[in-house]
Enzyme design. Structure first.
Site, mmCIF file in Angstrom:
data_model
loop_
_atom_site.group_PDB
_atom_site.id
_atom_site.type_symbol
_atom_site.label_atom_id
_atom_site.label_comp_id
_atom_site.label_asym_id
_atom_site.label_seq_id
_atom_site.Cartn_x
_atom_site.Cartn_y
_atom_site.Cartn_z
ATOM 1 N N GLU A 82 -2.283 -1.446 3.710
ATOM 2 C CA GLU A 82 -1.341 -1.917 4.708
ATOM 3 C C GLU A 82 -0.040 -2.256 3.964
ATOM 4 O O GLU A 82 -0.068 -3.047 3.022
ATOM 5 C CB GLU A 82 -1.915 -3.170 5.381
ATOM 6 N N ARG B 66 -15.722 -6.376 -2.699
ATOM 7 C CA ARG B 66 -14.371 -6.423 -3.233
ATOM 8 C C ARG B 66 -14.359 -7.081 -4.595
ATOM 9 O O ARG B 66 -15.283 -7.806 -4.970
ATOM 10 C CB ARG B 66 -13.434 -7.144 -2.275
ATOM 11 N N LYS C 50 -2.848 -10.650 -0.596
ATOM 12 C CA LYS C 50 -1.441 -10.259 -0.501
ATOM 13 C C LYS C 50 -0.620 -11.331 0.197
ATOM 14 O O LYS C 50 0.523 -11.581 -0.154
ATOM 15 C CB LYS C 50 -1.335 -8.953 0.302
#
Ligand code: ATP
Ligand code: MG
Length: 557
Positions: free
Chosen positions: A33, A259, A269
């Site tokens: 994204e 992850r 982020k």
């Protein structure tokens, strides 16, 4: 073609798909994204997606997941491209955007409506949640659930035409309000957002949800294995539902992996953006940042990051990786490759009294003991040199083998020196250490078999290059920064000593360092030029220290 042996559970699935004929090829995608810069966690995902496809002769697409128009930015798109390329991967001409598929998503949404599998719901904000039920109680059907396909189609078209305001209504899938998986309780497919989009401009005022756009994007691109992180596991039934209800063939398969979590490293982020926006770090590429651009500026190589991704492997269970492993990977690489150099970070002057004033001698020093092919260089030596302030002690403890009032020390590649006397300023701080040298110990070789245990680095005062050196430490004080409760608390967990600046003296060769050079400063660590560097004011970053604590821990078992 023979199919390479699988080495993790994702490759097990791929190999079995190829062998059974379920798949003829492997096609993955990396779907960032564009709402921030990529971090080391994304690097793991990039290595996994591109690496797996490469291994099985397949392809990988870069797909920008721009379904959230408000938060995205072109700067991020550019940085993501640069970072993926820098990591060593190539998406060729396959750069896509979720927004490329808005028209197709819309068409598919109409298909679902016509099948009676989606409806326009007018529940507002809080009501949606209340109707959804809880983990222990089933949801309640929306009062708008049984609208006819015709009515839904007409309303949906009005949504597209901008005839409703944000929050008035939304399109949702008609699945099962009692499903134990909350994601299956008539999830939203489209919502109204009256914002312009960085690619589609004002064309749309309704935007598809990620859970709807993602399987469609995967299918359009011919993705075979859609690899994502574990938090999407509970979304997989919806992913499959969308593709099945649209009656699509060659449906991609979603596969989840754990992850990357790294000690002392912030991996969100959103929070990294806070650090940048609030000036808690200097920029996205601040060398303390876990971003790919920060690591690059710090001096990491793409190969060391790929090696790291390889070593951590992939799994189905969440875990925390010790950041020492990342340090280990770059250190191992640089130990083999980096040219050695001498630098003094906290200099004190040494005057060699029996060295003729004005006399300069060029001494040969090896460039890399790990790799003799890197040869040697000539380093100037003179009457005045700098050594590290803590390489001298007036009252040394036992087993102190550096310079002290008794005994000798070896200057790397130069001579043995012996203490003579001291000069101090009015505060008692040492300003000069006077020594004598043994002319017969040239090259640091013992002339008569006498032993000198300590070897220290030095820099000729007359020839020294002045430089700023930046020494980094963890940005956060706690091992798991994911535990920091909120964005407002970030500063309470920042390490005040995460960047220490030194005014150093370097051997002359380092004045000609270029941005791609990597050095081991003897006894100090690995260093490279920072982009703040100028010809007048060189600036070096410490990439990593020399100490190999992770390797040692492993060896001890
Ligand atoms: P963040 O919370 O940091 O924004 P994200 O998952 O929202 O992460 P995306 O841009 O959506 O960021 O991620 C792109 C891809 O990278 C996704 O497939 C995602 O699963 C993967 N990814 C993100 N963070 C990690 C991580 N820590 N380890 C491995 N893969 C990750
Ligand atoms: Mg995301």
């Amino acid at each position: 073609m023979t199919i390479p042996e699988p080495s993790n559970f994702i490759q097990d699935i791929i190999v079995s798909d190829l062998k059974s004929g379920k798949r003829k090829n492997v096609h993955t995608r990396f779907p960032p994204e564009p709402n921030g810069y990529l971090h080391i966690g994304h690097a793991k995902s990039i290595c996994l997606n591109f690496g797996t496809a490469q291994k099985y002769g397949g392809k990988t697409n870069l797909r920008f997941d721009d379904t959230n128009p408000a938060k995205e930015d072109l700067e991020y798109v550019d940085s993501i491209r640069e970072d993926v390329r820098w990591l060593g991967f190539d998406w060729e001409d396959r750069e896509f955007y979720a927004s490329d598929y808005y028209e197709k998503c819309y068409e598919f949404a109409e298909q679902l409506i016509q099948k009676g599998k989606a409806y326009v719901c007018e529940l507002k904000g809080d009501e949606v949640g209340l109707y959804r039920g809880t983990l222990t109680e089933p949801g309640t059907p929306s009062p708008w659930r049984d609208r006819t396909p015709e009515e839904n189609l007409s309303l949906f078209r009005k949504m597209r035409a901008g005839e409703f305001e944000e929050g008035d209504c939304f399109l949702r899938a008609k699945i099962d309000m009692a499903n134990p998986n909350m994601n299956m309780r008539d999830p939203a497919l489209y919502r109204i957002k009256k914002v312009s989009h960085h690619r589609t401009g004002e064309n749309w005022c309704i935007y598809p949800m990620y859970d709807f756009a993602h399987p469609i994007g995967d299918w359009i691109e011919g993705i075979t294995h859609s690899i994502c992180t574990l938090e999407f596991e509970a979304h997989r039934p919806l992913y499959d539902w969308v593709l099945l209800e649209l009656e699509l063939e060659n449906r991609p398969q979603q596969i989840e992996f754990a992850r990357l979590n790294l000690t002392y490293t912030m991996m969100s982020k959103r929070k990294l953006l806070e650090l940048v926006e609030r000036g808690l770090v200097n920029s996205w590429d601040d060398p303390r940042m876990p971003t790919v651009s920060g690591l690059r500026r710090r001096g990491y190589s793409p190969s060391s990051i790929r090696e790291f991704a390889d070593r951590i492997g992939i799994s189905k269970a969440d875990s925390m990786v010790d950041i020492q492993l990342l340090y280990f990977c770059i250190r191992e690489e640089l130990n083999k490759a980096a040219q050695r150099a001498m630098a003094v970070l906290d200099p004190v002057k040494v005057v060699i009294d029996n060295w003729e004033p004005g006399r300069v001698e060029m001494l040969k020093v090896e460039n890399n003991p790990e790799n003799p092919e890197q040869g040697s260089r000539m380093v100037p030596f003179g009457r005045k040199i700098y050594i590290e302030r803590d390489d001298f002690m007036e009252e040394p403890p036992k087993k102190y083998f550096r310079l002290h009032p008794e005994g000798e020390v070896r200057l790397k590649g130069a001579y043995f020196i012996r203490f003579a006397n001291l000069v101090k300023d009015e505060n008692g701080r040492i300003t000069e250490i006077h020594c004598t040298y043994d002319p017969d110990s040239r090259g640091g070789e013992s002339p008569d078999g006498r032993k000198v245990k300590g070897t220290i680095q030095w820099v000729s005062a007359e020839h020294a290059v002045n430089a700023e050196i930046r020494l980094f430490d963890h940005l956060f004080t706690i091992e798991n920064p994911a535990e920091i409760p909120s964005e407002e608390d970030l500063e309470n967990y920042l390490n005040p000593n995460s960047c220490e600046i030194k005014q150093a003296k370097l051997e002359p060769m380092l004045g000609a360092a270029s941005e791609t050079d990597r050095y081991q400063f003897m006894r100090l660590g690995y260093f490279c030029l920072d982009k703040d560097s100028t010809a007048e004011n060189p600036v070096f970053n410490r990439i990593v220290e020399l100490k190999d604590s992770w390797g040692k821990q492993q060896a001890k078992g």
